[in-house]
Write a protein that holds these residues in place. Sequence first.
Motif, PDB file in Angstrom:
ATOM      1  N   ALA A  32       0.829  -1.197   0.000  1.00 13.27           N
ATOM      2  CA  ALA A  32       0.000   0.000   0.000  1.00 13.27           C
ATOM      3  C   ALA A  32       0.867   1.252   0.000  1.00 13.27           C
ATOM      4  CB  ALA A  32      -0.901   0.012   1.231  1.00 13.27           C
ATOM      5  N   TYR A  33       0.291   2.323  -0.537  1.00 14.77           N
ATOM      6  CA  TYR A  33       0.922   3.628  -0.393  1.00 14.77           C
ATOM      7  C   TYR A  33       0.557   4.141   0.988  1.00 14.77           C
ATOM      8  CZ  TYR A  33       2.221   8.465  -0.948  1.00 14.77           C
ATOM      9  OH  TYR A  33       2.809   9.691  -0.765  1.00 14.77           O
ATOM     10  N   CYS A  34       1.566   4.497   1.771  1.00 10.81           N
ATOM     11  CA  CYS A  34       1.368   5.028   3.115  1.00 10.81           C
ATOM     12  C   CYS A  34       1.476   6.543   3.044  1.00 10.81           C
ATOM     13  CB  CYS A  34       2.409   4.448   4.065  1.00 10.81           C
ATOM     14  SG  CYS A  34       2.308   5.120   5.726  1.00 10.81           S
ATOM     15  N   PHE A  35       0.403   7.237   3.387  1.00 13.04           N
ATOM     16  CA  PHE A  35       0.402   8.696   3.338  1.00 13.04           C
ATOM     17  C   PHE A  35       1.298   9.306   4.422  1.00 13.04           C
ATOM     18  CE2 PHE A  35      -3.376   7.474   1.045  1.00 13.04           C
ATOM     19  CZ  PHE A  35      -3.390   8.357  -0.018  1.00 13.04           C
ATOM     20  N   SER A  36       1.492   8.600   5.534  1.00 14.38           N
ATOM     21  CA  SER A  36       2.369   9.103   6.603  1.00 14.38           C
ATOM     22  C   SER A  36       3.827   9.101   6.176  1.00 14.38           C
ATOM     23  CB  SER A  36       2.236   8.228   7.855  1.00 14.38           C
ATOM     24  OG  SER A  36       0.922   8.189   8.308  1.00 14.38           O
ATOM     25  N   ARG A  37       4.255   8.008   5.568  1.00 18.99           N
ATOM     26  CA  ARG A  37       5.649   7.858   5.156  1.00 18.99           C
ATOM     27  C   ARG A  37       5.909   8.358   3.737  1.00 18.99           C
ATOM     28  NH1 ARG A  37       6.258   7.095  10.108  1.00 18.99           N
ATOM     29  NH2 ARG A  37       6.638   5.058  10.995  1.00 18.99           N
ATOM     30  N   LYS A  38       4.814   8.608   2.998  1.00 21.21           N
ATOM     31  CA  LYS A  38       4.894   9.084   1.613  1.00 21.21           C
ATOM     32  C   LYS A  38       5.691   8.122   0.727  1.00 21.21           C
ATOM     33  CE  LYS A  38       4.159  13.925   2.607  1.00 21.21           C
ATOM     34  NZ  LYS A  38       4.208  14.199   3.993  1.00 21.21           N
ATOM     35  N   GLN A  39       5.413   6.821   0.915  1.00 21.95           N
ATOM     36  CA  GLN A  39       6.057   5.803   0.099  1.00 21.95           C
ATOM     37  C   GLN A  39       5.271   4.493   0.162  1.00 21.95           C
ATOM     38  OE1 GLN A  39       9.572   3.950   2.638  1.00 21.95           O
ATOM     39  NE2 GLN A  39       9.893   6.123   2.287  1.00 21.95           N
ATOM     40  N   ILE A  40       5.590   3.612  -0.776  1.00 25.36           N
ATOM     41  CA  ILE A  40       4.972   2.293  -0.796  1.00 25.36           C
ATOM     42  C   ILE A  40       5.552   1.464   0.350  1.00 25.36           C
ATOM     43  CG2 ILE A  40       4.752   0.150  -2.127  1.00 25.36           C
ATOM     44  CD1 ILE A  40       3.093   2.363  -3.346  1.00 25.36           C
ATOM     45  N   ARG A  41       4.662   0.792   1.089  1.00 23.83           N
ATOM     46  CA  ARG A  41       5.076  -0.041   2.227  1.00 23.83           C
ATOM     47  C   ARG A  41       4.391  -1.398   2.133  1.00 23.83           C
ATOM     48  NH1 ARG A  41       8.559   3.318   5.546  1.00 23.83           N
ATOM     49  NH2 ARG A  41       8.234   1.826   7.204  1.00 23.83           N
ATOM     50  N   VAL A  42       4.989  -2.400   2.769  1.00 23.72           N
ATOM     51  CA  VAL A  42       4.407  -3.737   2.857  1.00 23.72           C
ATOM     52  C   VAL A  42       3.951  -3.942   4.293  1.00 23.72           C
ATOM     53  CG1 VAL A  42       4.828  -6.203   2.607  1.00 23.72           C
ATOM     54  CG2 VAL A  42       5.909  -4.597   1.025  1.00 23.72           C
ATOM     55  N   PHE A  43       2.701  -4.363   4.467  1.00 25.38           N
ATOM     56  CA  PHE A  43       2.123  -4.598   5.779  1.00 25.38           C
ATOM     57  C   PHE A  43       1.728  -6.062   5.903  1.00 25.38           C
ATOM     58  CE2 PHE A  43       1.263  -0.168   4.785  1.00 25.38           C
ATOM     59  CZ  PHE A  43       1.628   0.482   5.947  1.00 25.38           C
ATOM     60  N   SER A  44       2.058  -6.677   7.025  1.00 24.98           N
ATOM     61  CA  SER A  44       1.636  -8.041   7.312  1.00 24.98           C
ATOM     62  C   SER A  44       0.176  -8.000   7.752  1.00 24.98           C
ATOM     63  CB  SER A  44       2.512  -8.620   8.422  1.00 24.98           C
ATOM     64  OG  SER A  44       2.041  -9.872   8.814  1.00 24.98           O
ATOM     65  N   LEU A  45      -0.664  -8.798   7.118  1.00 24.82           N
ATOM     66  CA  LEU A  45      -2.089  -8.784   7.464  1.00 24.82           C
ATOM     67  C   LEU A  45      -2.324  -9.181   8.919  1.00 24.82           C
ATOM     68  CD1 LEU A  45      -3.641 -10.339   4.234  1.00 24.82           C
ATOM     69  CD2 LEU A  45      -3.806  -7.970   4.997  1.00 24.82           C
ATOM     70  N   SER A  46      -1.494 -10.062   9.453  1.00 18.55           N
ATOM     71  CA  SER A  46      -1.671 -10.498  10.844  1.00 18.55           C
ATOM     72  C   SER A  46      -1.338  -9.395  11.844  1.00 18.55           C
ATOM     73  CB  SER A  46      -0.812 -11.726  11.130  1.00 18.55           C
ATOM     74  OG  SER A  46       0.558 -11.410  11.009  1.00 18.55           O
ATOM     75  N   GLN A  47      -0.631  -8.342  11.416  1.00 19.09           N
ATOM     76  CA  GLN A  47      -0.250  -7.244  12.295  1.00 19.09           C
ATOM     77  C   GLN A  47      -1.218  -6.056  12.216  1.00 19.09           C
ATOM     78  OE1 GLN A  47       1.956  -9.371  13.919  1.00 19.09           O
ATOM     79  NE2 GLN A  47       2.903  -7.428  14.421  1.00 19.09           N
TER      80      GLN A  47
END
Length: 71
Positions: free
Chosen positions: A43-58
């Motif tokens: 996802a694009y993270c608006f806080s970090r202003k970059q594409i990030r990978v997030f673990s669904l379990s987290q």
Amino acid sequence: MEQCIKYSYIEQKPIEIIYLSRQGQFSQRKILVKSIDNEHLVAYCFSRKQIRVFSLSQILSASRSTNKRVS
């Protein structure tokens, strides 16, 4: 929560998540989901202003983003 994530992916609209990092820190993020698999989302993270990978379990919660501003 899964429905909200799919909404962001299909409609290309931002959602807000509460995320628990691997270091045990909570953060609230506004994201725009770009792709989803069984364990992660990209996802694009608006806080970090970059594409990030997030673990669904987290991801602890997800909700549709509200653009209302309080004056």
